[in-house]
Design an enzyme around this catalytic site. Structure first.
Site, PDB file in Angstrom:
ATOM      1  N   ALA A 108       0.845  -1.195   0.000  1.00  0.00           N
ATOM      2  CA  ALA A 108       0.000   0.000   0.000  1.00  0.00           C
ATOM      3  C   ALA A 108       0.878   1.242   0.000  1.00  0.00           C
ATOM      4  CB  ALA A 108      -0.917   0.002   1.222  1.00  0.00           C
ATOM      5  N   CYS A 109       0.543   2.165  -0.887  1.00  0.00           N
ATOM      6  CA  CYS A 109       1.262   3.442  -0.915  1.00  0.00           C
ATOM      7  C   CYS A 109       0.245   4.542  -1.164  1.00  0.00           C
ATOM      8  CB  CYS A 109       2.375   3.441  -1.958  1.00  0.00           C
ATOM      9  SG  CYS A 109       1.813   3.443  -3.654  1.00  0.00           S
ATOM     10  N   ALA A 110       0.720   5.739  -1.382  1.00  0.00           N
ATOM     11  CA  ALA A 110      -0.177   6.884  -1.516  1.00  0.00           C
ATOM     12  C   ALA A 110      -1.216   6.666  -2.619  1.00  0.00           C
ATOM     13  CB  ALA A 110       0.634   8.145  -1.775  1.00  0.00           C
ATOM     14  N   GLY A 129      -0.844   3.804  -4.980  1.00  0.00           N
ATOM     15  CA  GLY A 129      -0.815   2.432  -5.467  1.00  0.00           C
ATOM     16  C   GLY A 129      -0.021   2.287  -6.755  1.00  0.00           C
ATOM     17  N   THR A 163      -3.433   3.432  -0.042  1.00  0.00           N
ATOM     18  CA  THR A 163      -3.780   3.235   1.369  1.00  0.00           C
ATOM     19  C   THR A 163      -5.285   3.430   1.577  1.00  0.00           C
ATOM     20  OG1 THR A 163      -3.135   5.525   1.807  1.00  0.00           O
ATOM     21  CG2 THR A 163      -1.522   3.817   2.340  1.00  0.00           C
TER      22      THR A 163
END
Length: 104
Positions: A7-9, A11, A39
């Site tokens: 998960a990142c800011a 994706g 996220t």
């Protein structure tokens, strides 16, 4: 089959890392489902399917405690991807850390 969610800011930046992790898993004959989301989408994904490990991109490390509080009681391991491994897109090392989380 074990499932690893990154998960990142947005994706997006983790998608290349996902591909490298998948390649590393294939080389080791591991049957893993590895994918990336933002996220914001993470909770919906956890509700939709069984996740074993959530790896957070370094840029969202500030959300780690929230993720741990929310998901670890459900038996999902949560960790932040090492910044150096992330920057180098080192799928092998990030996969190894995810596998270590699953074992321990």
């Amino acid at each position: 089959m074990k499932t690893i969610m990154l998960a990142c800011a947005a994706g997006m930046s983790t998608s290349m890392l996902v591909n490298r992790m998948k390649k590393a898993a294939e080389e080791q004959n591991l049957d893993l489902d590895i994918f990336a989301v933002s996220t914001a989408e993470a909770e919906d994904k956890v509700n939709d399917q069984a996740i074993d490990v959530i790896l957070l991109g370094p840029q969202v490390r500030y959300q780690a405690e929230d993720f741990k509080a929310k998901f670890e009681p459900q038996g999902i391991k949560v960790a932040v991807i090492d910044m150096m491994d992330y920057g180098m897109m080192n799928g092998q090392k990030v996969l190894a850390s995810a596998l270590a989380l699953m074992e321990g």
